[in-house]
Design a protein around this motif. Sequence first.
Motif: not given
Length: 243
Positions: A3-4, A18-19, A24-25, A50-51
Motif C-alpha cells: 500500500f502507498a 499502523t493497522k 501483515g501488509h 510496486g503498490a
Amino acid sequence: MKFAVIGGTGLIGSQVVTKLNAAGHDAVPHSQSTGVDVITGKGLEQAMEGADTVINLTNSPTFDEASPAFFQTSMDNLLAAAGKSDVQHFVILSIVGVDQVPELDYYRAKALQEDVLRAGPVPYSIVRATQFMEFVDAVLSWTTDGDTVRLPTTPIQPIAAKDVAAAVAEVAAGPPLRGIHNVGGPDVFPLDELGRITLAAHPDGRTVTTDDSAGMFAAVKGDVLVAPKDAHLASTRYTDWLS
C-alpha cells in the motif's frame, strides 16, 4: 499486499499505516515530509512503484473557495501516477452527506474529489465518514465569542479517528467497491448539545447558546450529515472518548 498511503503521516493516515502493517501488509506512508507533493506531482510515481493499492488521505490546507482547485489538481496528479504504476485499487476518505451540502465550498470540493475518482482509470473505493470526534473542539472555536459559543441544532454523529482509520484499512485491504462505504459513530447529537456535553466534561468558562445561523454547519439542511441506514456504526461513544 503493498500500500502507498499518501498523507500517511497525518491523523488518519498514520493509524491506517499502523493497522495495515499489523495485519501483515506492507504499508508505506508518503507526505511532503517524505518528498511527495500531490500538487506538483513530485515523487508520486516513485511512491506508487510496486503498490497494489493507493490510499489518498491528503487534505486541502483551506476549507474555502480554494479547496476545489486543490482536490482537482491533486487527484489528477495521483490518478496519472497510479495509471502509470499499474495500481489496482484507489481509496479515498470522504464525508457522509458530502454531495448534499452544495452551500459549503469544502463539501463541494470533496464531492468533486469523488467525481474525479469515479471518472478515473483505476478501480476505486470511497469511504465516507461522519464528523470526527477530534474536530469538535475546533468546531466550537469557530463560533466562540468571548465566553459564548454559538452553535446550531444540526444533527451530528461523531466518530473517533481510530474507527475511521479501521474502516479505511479494512476497505483498502479488500477488493475495489466501485462505490461508497459509509461509517459513523454510534450516537446522534444536535450540535449545540454536543457542545454542551464537551464543555461539561472539560469546562473552560464558556457556555453554549443555540443559534441556528452560527458557523458552517448552519448551512446544513436536515440530517444529511447523519450516517445512512446501510452504514457501519463504530462502537466508540463520544462520552467515553471524552473521558
